[in-house]
Each structure stands twice: as structure tokens, then as C-alpha cells.
Write a protein that holds these residues in place. Structure first.
Motif, PDB file in Angstrom:
ATOM      1  N   UNK A   1      42.152  39.343  38.241  1.00  0.00           N
ATOM      2  CA  UNK A   1      43.508  37.921  39.465  1.00  0.00           C
ATOM      3  C   UNK A   1      42.370  37.917  40.089  1.00  0.00           C
ATOM      4  N   UNK A   2      40.616  37.345  39.889  1.00  0.00           N
ATOM      5  CA  UNK A   2      40.219  36.773  41.032  1.00  0.00           C
ATOM      6  C   UNK A   2      40.213  35.727  40.699  1.00  0.00           C
ATOM      7  N   UNK A   3      40.393  34.871  42.446  1.00  0.00           N
ATOM      8  CA  UNK A   3      39.815  33.635  42.317  1.00  0.00           C
ATOM      9  C   UNK A   3      38.248  33.185  41.447  1.00  0.00           C
ATOM     10  N   UNK A   4      37.935  31.634  41.349  1.00  0.00           N
ATOM     11  CA  UNK A   4      37.073  31.693  40.728  1.00  0.00           C
ATOM     12  C   UNK A   4      35.753  31.534  41.624  1.00  0.00           C
ATOM     13  N   UNK A   5      34.833  31.939  40.971  1.00  0.00           N
ATOM     14  CA  UNK A   5      33.282  32.257  42.146  1.00  0.00           C
ATOM     15  C   UNK A   5      32.120  31.676  41.709  1.00  0.00           C
ATOM     16  N   UNK A   6      31.585  31.103  42.753  1.00  0.00           N
ATOM     17  CA  UNK A   6      29.923  30.290  41.995  1.00  0.00           C
ATOM     18  C   UNK A   6      28.837  31.500  41.574  1.00  0.00           C
ATOM     19  N   UNK A  76      34.006  53.198  46.080  1.00  0.00           N
ATOM     20  CA  UNK A  76      34.345  53.047  44.914  1.00  0.00           C
ATOM     21  C   UNK A  76      33.737  52.428  44.056  1.00  0.00           C
ATOM     22  N   UNK A  77      33.148  51.306  43.087  1.00  0.00           N
ATOM     23  CA  UNK A  77      33.243  50.214  42.737  1.00  0.00           C
ATOM     24  C   UNK A  77      34.324  50.278  41.849  1.00  0.00           C
ATOM     25  N   UNK A  78      35.354  48.773  41.537  1.00  0.00           N
ATOM     26  CA  UNK A  78      36.292  48.394  40.588  1.00  0.00           C
ATOM     27  C   UNK A  78      36.376  46.854  40.344  1.00  0.00           C
ATOM     28  N   UNK A  79      37.025  46.978  39.258  1.00  0.00           N
ATOM     29  CA  UNK A  79      36.869  45.493  38.983  1.00  0.00           C
ATOM     30  C   UNK A  79      38.296  44.933  39.024  1.00  0.00           C
ATOM     31  N   UNK A  80      38.212  43.857  40.156  1.00  0.00           N
ATOM     32  CA  UNK A  80      39.483  43.496  40.770  1.00  0.00           C
ATOM     33  C   UNK A  80      40.045  42.647  39.899  1.00  0.00           C
ATOM     34  N   UNK A  81      40.776  43.304  38.907  1.00  0.00           N
ATOM     35  CA  UNK A  81      41.086  41.993  37.593  1.00  0.00           C
ATOM     36  C   UNK A  81      42.887  42.282  37.898  1.00  0.00           C
ATOM     37  N   UNK A  82      43.482  42.287  36.404  1.00  0.00           N
ATOM     38  CA  UNK A  82      44.661  41.741  36.307  1.00  0.00           C
ATOM     39  C   UNK A  82      45.363  42.984  35.625  1.00  0.00           C
ATOM     40  N   UNK A  83      44.352  44.166  35.243  1.00  0.00           N
ATOM     41  CA  UNK A  83      44.832  45.476  34.916  1.00  0.00           C
ATOM     42  C   UNK A  83      45.315  46.295  36.470  1.00  0.00           C
ATOM     43  N   UNK A  84      43.971  45.612  37.253  1.00  0.00           N
ATOM     44  CA  UNK A  84      43.690  46.654  38.184  1.00  0.00           C
ATOM     45  C   UNK A  84      45.158  46.275  39.237  1.00  0.00           C
ATOM     46  N   UNK A 109      59.628  46.805  48.262  1.00  0.00           N
ATOM     47  CA  UNK A 109      59.505  46.840  47.376  1.00  0.00           C
ATOM     48  C   UNK A 109      57.762  46.746  47.670  1.00  0.00           C
ATOM     49  N   UNK A 110      57.177  46.302  48.360  1.00  0.00           N
ATOM     50  CA  UNK A 110      56.132  46.209  48.493  1.00  0.00           C
ATOM     51  C   UNK A 110      55.302  45.538  49.752  1.00  0.00           C
ATOM     52  N   UNK A 111      55.361  46.601  50.684  1.00  0.00           N
ATOM     53  CA  UNK A 111      54.456  46.436  52.244  1.00  0.00           C
ATOM     54  C   UNK A 111      53.020  46.006  52.635  1.00  0.00           C
ATOM     55  N   UNK A 112      53.001  44.952  52.485  1.00  0.00           N
ATOM     56  CA  UNK A 112      51.469  44.664  52.273  1.00  0.00           C
ATOM     57  C   UNK A 112      50.213  46.018  52.115  1.00  0.00           C
ATOM     58  N   UNK A 113      49.369  46.174  53.213  1.00  0.00           N
ATOM     59  CA  UNK A 113      48.365  46.794  53.154  1.00  0.00           C
ATOM     60  C   UNK A 113      48.430  47.907  52.584  1.00  0.00           C
ATOM     61  N   UNK A 114      49.453  48.832  53.147  1.00  0.00           N
ATOM     62  CA  UNK A 114      50.210  50.040  53.466  1.00  0.00           C
ATOM     63  C   UNK A 114      50.039  50.261  52.029  1.00  0.00           C
ATOM     64  N   UNK A 115      50.785  49.348  50.786  1.00  0.00           N
ATOM     65  CA  UNK A 115      50.930  49.429  48.766  1.00  0.00           C
ATOM     66  C   UNK A 115      49.610  49.091  48.512  1.00  0.00           C
ATOM     67  N   UNK A 116      48.894  48.161  49.485  1.00  0.00           N
ATOM     68  CA  UNK A 116      47.477  47.954  48.815  1.00  0.00           C
ATOM     69  C   UNK A 116      47.897  46.348  48.091  1.00  0.00           C
TER      70      UNK A 116
END
Length: 400
Positions: A1-6, A76-84, A109-116
Motif C-alpha cells: 500500500x505504498x504511494x508512487x515514488x521516484x 526493524x525494516x519492513x516492506x510497507x505493502x498490502x500484506x503489512x 475499530x481503529x484508533x489512529x497511531x495507537x493501533x498503528x
């Protein structure tokens, strides 16, 4: 789920900024950024390195905000993708598993930063979900977020709400408007909270349509209310009053400056007239400024007084004035409490700490003999993980 990057956006921080990130703080402030390899776009993934060129964290970059990076993962590095992201959603839902029974279908169901999920909240009202974005970093990936949530939860409807500060950018740069983004829903959605029916104004109401965060405090007021005469200051749509009525209050008085809010209270009471104690409780709705009403002319006393005003400090520079205002409000409200009665005072001002708020209420109570029945903070579905997110606090004082 990453935005297009140069190319990858790289940052380094000040020593204080590094220390905060290592300690788990989810925000990197603009004045902590010491090095940037190029200008970044809102919502772009930024990788933060420490002074030894080792990975420190990854997060959403926002050049328009003093919160320059909203941290997604540190250490720790991670790929911020759809599975993540799918795993992040699963984790947020799992935290709430078993939290509510069939008598409650309105909760967070989701509370912002506190749920990541920095700058994003997701609330449920029966079969309708309300997704609210507080940061423009989500705008480039709205469709992906929507599809991920729909796949996991299959709601009948989903409504998008946008914080006022990002509405213009959403419209101009992404052609995104507030409103329905899935299914169909009316202007109001009826949901259950501890067996009581309430309306949520999901398209135009406060927050995402209702103040879900006060659920537990409303229940506590209901437990205090048997045979009581209850005053609900800043009543909004009458939540505290409805709980008091079900709990056996003989009379409730709602004070709010908004006729729209008082009318919503009328409808909420009507939804619950099948409950014997609600139908037998006398409700009076008064349109007035609560601060002025308390101090103008002779006023009756009550067994329970609830003072839950809107935020009195929306900015740090308003903090000192807000603390003084909370003290004045508590003093005025206590004059309306009968001996043996209870004041329930709450604050939703994040810039006022719990200690500052409780101290202000206790200073106001000095002319009286009081006992603290309880203090409370966030409901479990609104749990927070860092100091700046701690906004809600409440105290009940019994006048002896």
C-alpha cells in the motif's frame, strides 16, 4: 500500500528526534529533521536513518504538517505493502475481540497511531462504518484502504469523513469529497450501546457521528441515578441523560446551546420509550450557554450534575486559560449539587493533562467536603499508547 515514488526518501534526525523514535514515539516533528535527500510529497514513504547510517524507522512523510513523519515501524525494516497493512488491520480487530456483546454495536475499530494507523480512525455504527482521516498522508491511498476494510469487514455501508484541515487538499489534488464510499446509508444510523438505542449522524455529526469515547462514563452515571434529579450540562444528544433515565432518574435537565443537539436528544429518548424507566422519567431540554446558565439568577440543586464541555484548549497556547475555565466550571457546577449528590466532570482537551484537570476540579471543590468516587480515562476501544493521544479524563466527586 505504498504511494508512487521516484526514489527513496531518506531522512536523518537530531539526537533528540532519534531518542524519541527509539522510545516508540509515533511522531517526528519538523524541527527534528536534520537531513533530507530531497523534497518529499504528502503520503510518501520516508525511511529514517540514524547517525551511523543504520535503519531507524519508516513512516508517512508530510511536508505540510509540523508532524513531518508519522512513524509506521521502528527498529526493524519492513516492506510497507498490502500484506503489512492487512496484518495491522487484523491486529486492531483482534484487540477488540470479545470486548462487546450483542447489546453494543457502536464502537471504535481503529484508533489512529495507537493501533498503528496514524491519523486514521474507523468507527462502527451497527452495519455502517465511518472512516475518518485526520492527515493528508492517506489521500493518495484511500482506495486501497477502503478495499482492505471492505474485504475484512463487509459492512452494509462506509462513510468517509475528512478533518477540516485536509478537505481543500482532498478536493483540489485528489478529487475526494466527504460522503458515502460504499453501500447506502441514511443521514442518521441507529445503533446500540449497552442496550440503549442512539442515533449517529454519520455524515455531518461531531467526530464520526457520536461521542463513543464516553460510553463507560455514561454507564457509570446511570448507576448513580436511581431516584435522582440529574442536570446534564453541554448535553449534546442526551447520552448521559438517557443512561440516567434508564438507571431510574426521576427527572433529567439537558442544557445545550445547540437546538440541533437538543432535538437529537429528543429523538434518542423517543427511541427508548419502550424502557419503563425511560418513559417515566421527566426530561426538560433547555437551550442555553451552560456557563451562563449556571451563573444567571437562582438555580435549583440536583442529585447528579454532569459537566462534559467541548474541548476548552484546542491549542497549546490555550492550555492555561482552559485549566482556569475548568476550575470555574467545576465551582459553578458544585453549587448546583445537593448534599450527598455527585458532580461528574470531564475534559476532552488533550493539551490539559489528567493531573492538571483533576487538580483544577479539586481546587474548585475546596469550599466543600467531597469524596472522589472514581476517576477514568479512555474506554478500551479508544486505548492510547503515547502521551499526546491522552485527551479524555473524568472524575466523580460526592458532596458529603
Amino acid at each position: 500500500m505504498s504511494a508512487p515514488q521516484v526514489s527513496r526518501l531518506r531522512l536523518r534526525l537530531s539526537p533528540a528526534g532519534e531518542k524519541a523514535v527509539r522510545a516508540g514515539h509515533p511522531w517526528v516533528f519538523s524541527d527534528s529533521v536534520r537531513e533530507l535527500n530531497r523534497e518529499g510529497k504528502a503520503g510518501e514513504i520516508a525511511v529514517i536513518y540514524d547517525r551511523s547510517d543504520r535503519f531507524l524507522a519508516v513512516g508517512f512523510y508530510d511536508p505540510e504538517s509540523p508532524l513531518r513523519v508519522r512513524v509506521l515501524q521502528a527498529g526493524k525494516p519492513a516492506a510497507i505493502d498490502e500484506a503489512w497493512w492487512r496484518e495491522r488491520l487484523v491486529q486492531a480487530l483482534a484487540r477488540r475481540e470479545g470486548m462487546f456483546g450483542p447489546e453494543t454495536n457502536g464502537f471504535r475499530l481503529i484508533n489512529g497511531e495507537s493501533d498503528g494507523w496514524p491519523g486514521l480512525v474507523l468507527d462502527r455504527y451497527a452495519e455502517t462504518l465511518v472512516l475518518k482521516l485526520y492527515s493528508g498522508v492517506w489521500l493518495p491511498r484511500l482506495a486501497e484502504v477502503r478495499d482492505l476494510i471492505l474485504a475484512a469487514l463487509s459492512p452494509a455501508a462506509m462513510v468517509l469523513r475528512l478533518s477540516r484541515n485536509i478537505q481543500e487538499t482532498a478536493r483540489r489534488d485528489f478529487q475526494i469529497e466527504e460522503g458515502l464510499i460504499h453501500g447506502s446509508a441514511g443521514e442518521t444510523v441507529v445503533f446500540l450501546e449497552n442496550g440503549l438505542k442512539f442515533e449517529a449522524e454519520v455524515f455531518h455529526g461531531q467526530k464520526t457521528g457520536f461521542f463513543l469515547d464516553q460510553r463507560d462514563n455514561r454507564k457509570r452515571v446511570g448507576q448513580l441515578a436511581i431516584g435522582a434529579d440529574v442536570l446534564n450540562l453541554f448535553s449534546f444528544s442526551g447520552g448521559f441523560s438517557l443512561y440516567a433515565a434508564r438507571g431510574g432518574a426521576k427527572r433529567v435537565t439537558d442544557i445545550d446551546i445547540s437546538q440541533h443537539a437538543l432535538a437529537a436528544g429528543d429523538r434518542n429518548f423517543a427511541l427508548n420509550r419502550h424502557i419503563r424507566t425511560v418513559s417515566s422519567c421527566v426530561r426538560e431540554a433547555v437551550r442555553a450557554d451552560a456557563f451562563a446558565w449556571l451563573t444567571e439568577g437562582p438555580r435549583p440543586q440536583f442529585d447528579v450534575v454532569v459537566a462534559d464541555p467541548p474541548s476548552l484548549a484546542k491549542r497549546e497556547k490555550e492550555r492555561v486559560g482552559a485549566i482556569a475555565a475548568y476550575e470555574r466550571l467545576a465551582a459553578s457546577a458544585l453549587r448546583r449539587v445537593r448534599r450527598g449528590g455527585v458532580l461528574v466532570a470531564a475534559s476532552c482537551s488533550a493539551h490539559v493533562t489528567p493531573d492538571e484537570f483533576f487538580s483544577a476540579v479539586n481546587r474548585a471543590a475546596l469550599p466543600w467536603t467531597t469524596k472522589t468516587l472514581w476517576t477514568s480515562s479512555h474506554a478500551p476501544d479508544h486505548a492510547v499508547t503515547f502521551r499526546e493521544a491522552e485527551y479524555l479524563k473524568c472524575v466523580a466527586l460526592k458532596c458529603l
